[in-house]
Design a protein around this motif. Structure first.
Motif, PDB file in Angstrom:
ATOM      1  N   GLN A 323      39.026  54.488  41.410  1.00  0.00           N
ATOM      2  CA  GLN A 323      39.544  53.635  40.339  1.00  0.00           C
ATOM      3  C   GLN A 323      38.510  52.548  40.041  1.00  0.00           C
ATOM      4  OE1 GLN A 323      42.314  54.210  38.619  1.00  0.00           O
ATOM      5  NE2 GLN A 323      42.826  56.003  39.880  1.00  0.00           N
ATOM      6  N   HIS A 325      38.481  50.354  37.191  1.00  0.00           N
ATOM      7  CA  HIS A 325      39.252  49.160  36.826  1.00  0.00           C
ATOM      8  C   HIS A 325      40.663  49.585  36.408  1.00  0.00           C
ATOM      9  CE1 HIS A 325      36.297  49.617  33.198  1.00  0.00           C
ATOM     10  NE2 HIS A 325      37.229  50.522  33.112  1.00  0.00           N
ATOM     11  N   TYR A 327      43.310  48.171  36.967  1.00  0.00           N
ATOM     12  CA  TYR A 327      44.132  47.035  36.562  1.00  0.00           C
ATOM     13  C   TYR A 327      44.177  46.874  35.047  1.00  0.00           C
ATOM     14  CZ  TYR A 327      39.324  45.340  37.017  1.00  0.00           C
ATOM     15  OH  TYR A 327      37.953  45.211  36.947  1.00  0.00           O
ATOM     16  N   LEU A 328      43.333  47.609  34.312  1.00  0.00           N
ATOM     17  CA  LEU A 328      43.349  47.503  32.849  1.00  0.00           C
ATOM     18  C   LEU A 328      44.397  48.411  32.208  1.00  0.00           C
ATOM     19  CD1 LEU A 328      39.533  47.392  31.983  1.00  0.00           C
ATOM     20  CD2 LEU A 328      41.130  45.491  32.212  1.00  0.00           C
ATOM     21  N   SER A 360      31.483  47.888  34.513  1.00  0.00           N
ATOM     22  CA  SER A 360      32.823  47.472  34.111  1.00  0.00           C
ATOM     23  C   SER A 360      32.678  46.261  33.193  1.00  0.00           C
ATOM     24  CB  SER A 360      33.668  47.142  35.346  1.00  0.00           C
ATOM     25  OG  SER A 360      34.981  46.778  34.974  1.00  0.00           O
ATOM     26  N   TYR A 361      33.773  45.525  32.999  1.00  0.00           N
ATOM     27  CA  TYR A 361      33.772  44.338  32.137  1.00  0.00           C
ATOM     28  C   TYR A 361      33.499  43.080  32.950  1.00  0.00           C
ATOM     29  CZ  TYR A 361      35.712  47.421  28.588  1.00  0.00           C
ATOM     30  OH  TYR A 361      35.884  48.444  27.691  1.00  0.00           O
ATOM     31  N   ARG A 366      30.563  48.354  39.804  1.00  0.00           N
ATOM     32  CA  ARG A 366      31.304  48.863  40.963  1.00  0.00           C
ATOM     33  C   ARG A 366      30.431  49.795  41.781  1.00  0.00           C
ATOM     34  NH1 ARG A 366      35.427  48.019  43.154  1.00  0.00           N
ATOM     35  NH2 ARG A 366      37.018  49.518  42.574  1.00  0.00           N
ATOM     36  N   THR A 377      33.072  45.219  44.212  1.00  0.00           N
ATOM     37  CA  THR A 377      32.933  44.753  42.836  1.00  0.00           C
ATOM     38  C   THR A 377      31.944  43.604  42.843  1.00  0.00           C
ATOM     39  OG1 THR A 377      35.231  45.350  42.319  1.00  0.00           O
ATOM     40  CG2 THR A 377      34.132  43.806  40.835  1.00  0.00           C
ATOM     41  N   VAL A 396      39.725  41.657  41.548  1.00  0.00           N
ATOM     42  CA  VAL A 396      40.506  41.359  40.353  1.00  0.00           C
ATOM     43  C   VAL A 396      41.982  41.496  40.693  1.00  0.00           C
ATOM     44  CG1 VAL A 396      40.940  41.968  37.946  1.00  0.00           C
ATOM     45  CG2 VAL A 396      38.638  42.222  38.895  1.00  0.00           C
ATOM     46  N   VAL A 409      43.164  39.193  35.774  1.00  0.00           N
ATOM     47  CA  VAL A 409      42.878  40.155  34.711  1.00  0.00           C
ATOM     48  C   VAL A 409      42.763  39.447  33.368  1.00  0.00           C
ATOM     49  CG1 VAL A 409      43.715  42.208  33.520  1.00  0.00           C
ATOM     50  CG2 VAL A 409      44.078  41.974  35.976  1.00  0.00           C
ATOM     51  N   LEU A 412      39.236  37.963  32.402  1.00  0.00           N
ATOM     52  CA  LEU A 412      38.055  38.807  32.222  1.00  0.00           C
ATOM     53  C   LEU A 412      37.501  38.661  30.809  1.00  0.00           C
ATOM     54  CD1 LEU A 412      39.261  42.098  33.979  1.00  0.00           C
ATOM     55  CD2 LEU A 412      37.780  40.315  34.922  1.00  0.00           C
ATOM     56  N   LYS A 417      29.844  43.313  29.243  1.00  0.00           N
ATOM     57  CA  LYS A 417      30.117  44.605  29.888  1.00  0.00           C
ATOM     58  C   LYS A 417      28.820  45.290  30.282  1.00  0.00           C
ATOM     59  CE  LYS A 417      31.388  45.657  25.265  1.00  0.00           C
ATOM     60  NZ  LYS A 417      32.433  46.121  24.376  1.00  0.00           N
TER      61      LYS A 417
END
Length: 446
Positions: A323, A325, A327-328, A360-361, A366, A377, A396, A409, A412, A417
């Protein structure tokens, strides 16, 4: 998989290239990053059609604490803006991909492409110049034959080192749609180029013809349901290549089976869970990058939220899922509205295939250690630490209560990016681009 418990990683910042400026010109935004096969050279391409090549300092190779020292070696204009008069379309100069050819002599060769045209560039050094011409003065003016009274033998004299970039081949007019991938074959004689609906095979010596090896264009364009998003040759088998699609599947093709590889040899596709089906499912499952491991046994694919490792011997499901991100997932609606959901993230393998990396953002990237089952991260920023000091790891979180080294989150920055990444083929040195800056990180040495 958890990050390092002490909040520090084994990676440290080595160098940052590019100006620190909030007002960045569109032409200066980096759009491609690629190490050559030895790792001595590192090339970047930008939206202005320029390629900048950095060379590893010879002295730094013998000093482990600073072996990631790269300085500018050559800068040249690879592509210019063009106009397609038949379709009344502007063709921008942005560099989409850079691929190095294995070095065979003192010169280096690389392929670069924009949306329509691929070019082969020769990068060579010159440290001597001829002097003592009979028919020319030293300033270049020609002498009158009647003034010649003696015959001189021209000699080569030392001069300041000059690095020249010269275009050796231009491969054009073979793609109706935008080129998204180029990949050099292991035979070092051919390469492929892929656009939304076709994959073409080229011989490096011939610019006037290419062979169409994949064509998924339907007879009626209204029936179009998927497009090609990425393609790559196998690193060891010159007859094998893969291409990923916007539906999240990857097809492996064998050119020995037929001239037109409409029928794939293997299909790598993970069954969709009906319970998680949503409006965004197909968008986030689109393959943005596909890379073979150096050993040729595994294949890595990147979609919007995850990184997947596939064993070429098993098509039914990936052997590893990371995974990037996750969390998005709750933010997909807002990411769709600001178009971030269509961002194409690249991924890369470490030199020994034991680690993988992707962006990632928030300028986060990662790292996944496949053997130790650990992930981290890390942040690419001017404030991320002084050169030589270990980077701190980030976490995050979704809640409002945050510990040290945690970020929410909602905090961010989606305008910062990391889409383009490359890993040194032999050493633990990574290069990644964010806007107009190139960051180089290296493994922290004890």
């Amino acid at each position: 998989m958890d990050g390092d418990g002490d909040g520090q990683s084994r990676w440290c910042l080595s160098q940052v290239k590019g100006a620190v400026d909030d007002d960045v010109a569109e032409a200066d935004i980096i759009s491609a990053v690629e190490f050559n096969h030895s790792g001595e050279l590192l090339a970047t391409g930008d939206r202005g059609g320029r390629i900048v090549i950095f060379q590893q300092e010879q002295e730094s190779k013998n000093l482990p604490q600073c072996h990631a020292e790269y300085n500018v070696y050559s800068t040249f204009q690879s592509h210019e803006p063009e106009f397609d008069y038949l379709k009344s379309l502007e063709i921008e100069e942005k560099i989409n991909k850079i691929r190095w050819l294995p070095q065979k002599n003192a010169a280096h060769f690389l392929l670069s492409t924009n949306d329509k045209t691929i070019k082969l560039w020769k990068i060579s050094e010159r440290d001597k110049r001829p002097e003592g011409y009979n028919l020319k003065e030293e300033d270049g003016r020609y002498r009158h034959p009647s003034s010649l009274t003696t015959l001189r033998v021209p000699v080569f004299q030392p001069m300041d080192l000059m690095v020249e970039a010269s275009p050796r081949r231009v491969y054009a007019n073979a793609h109706t749609y935008h080129i998204n991938s180029i990949s050099v074959n292991s035979d070092n004689e051919t390469y492929l180029s892929a656009d939304d609906l076709r994959v073409n095979l080229w011989h490096l010596d011939f610019t006037d013809r290419s062979f169409n090896i994949v064509d998924i264009k339907p007879a009626n364009m209204e029936e179009l349901t998927e497009v090609i998003t990425a393609s790559e040759f196998h690193p060891l088998q010159c007859n094998t290549f893969v291409y990923g699609s916007s539906k999240g599947s990857v097809r492996l093709c064998d050119m020995r089976a037929s001239a037109l590889c409409d029928q794939h040899s293997k299909l790598f596709e993970e069954p969709e869970d009906p319970s998680t089906r949503s409006f965004f499912s197909e968008i986030i499952s689109s393959i943005s990058d596909v890379k073979f491991s150096h050993s040729g046994r595994y294949m890595m694919t990147r979609d919007y939220l995850t990184l997947k490792i596939w064993d070429l011997h098993m098509e039914s499901r990936p052997v590893e899922i990371y995974q990037v991100h996750g969390y998005l997932r709750s933010k997909l609606c807002s990411l769709y509205e600001n178009d971030c959901i269509f961002d194409k993230f690249e991924c890369c393998w470490g030199g020994d295939d034991s680690e993988v990396m992707t962006g990632s953002y928030n300028n986060f990237f990662r790292m996944f250690d496949r053997d130790a089952q650990r992930d981290a991260t890390l942040e690419a920023s001017w404030e991320s630490g002084s050169p030589g000091l270990p980077l701190k790891t980030w976490r995050v979180c979704a809640g409002s209560r945050r510990k040290r080294n945690e970020i929410g989150v909602d905090c961010l920055d989606f305008s910062r990016k990391i889409l383009y990444t490359s890993w040194h083929p032999q050493d633990n040195i990574v290069a990644l681009a964010t806007v107009n800056n190139l960051y180089i990180f290296q493994e922290k040495l004890n």
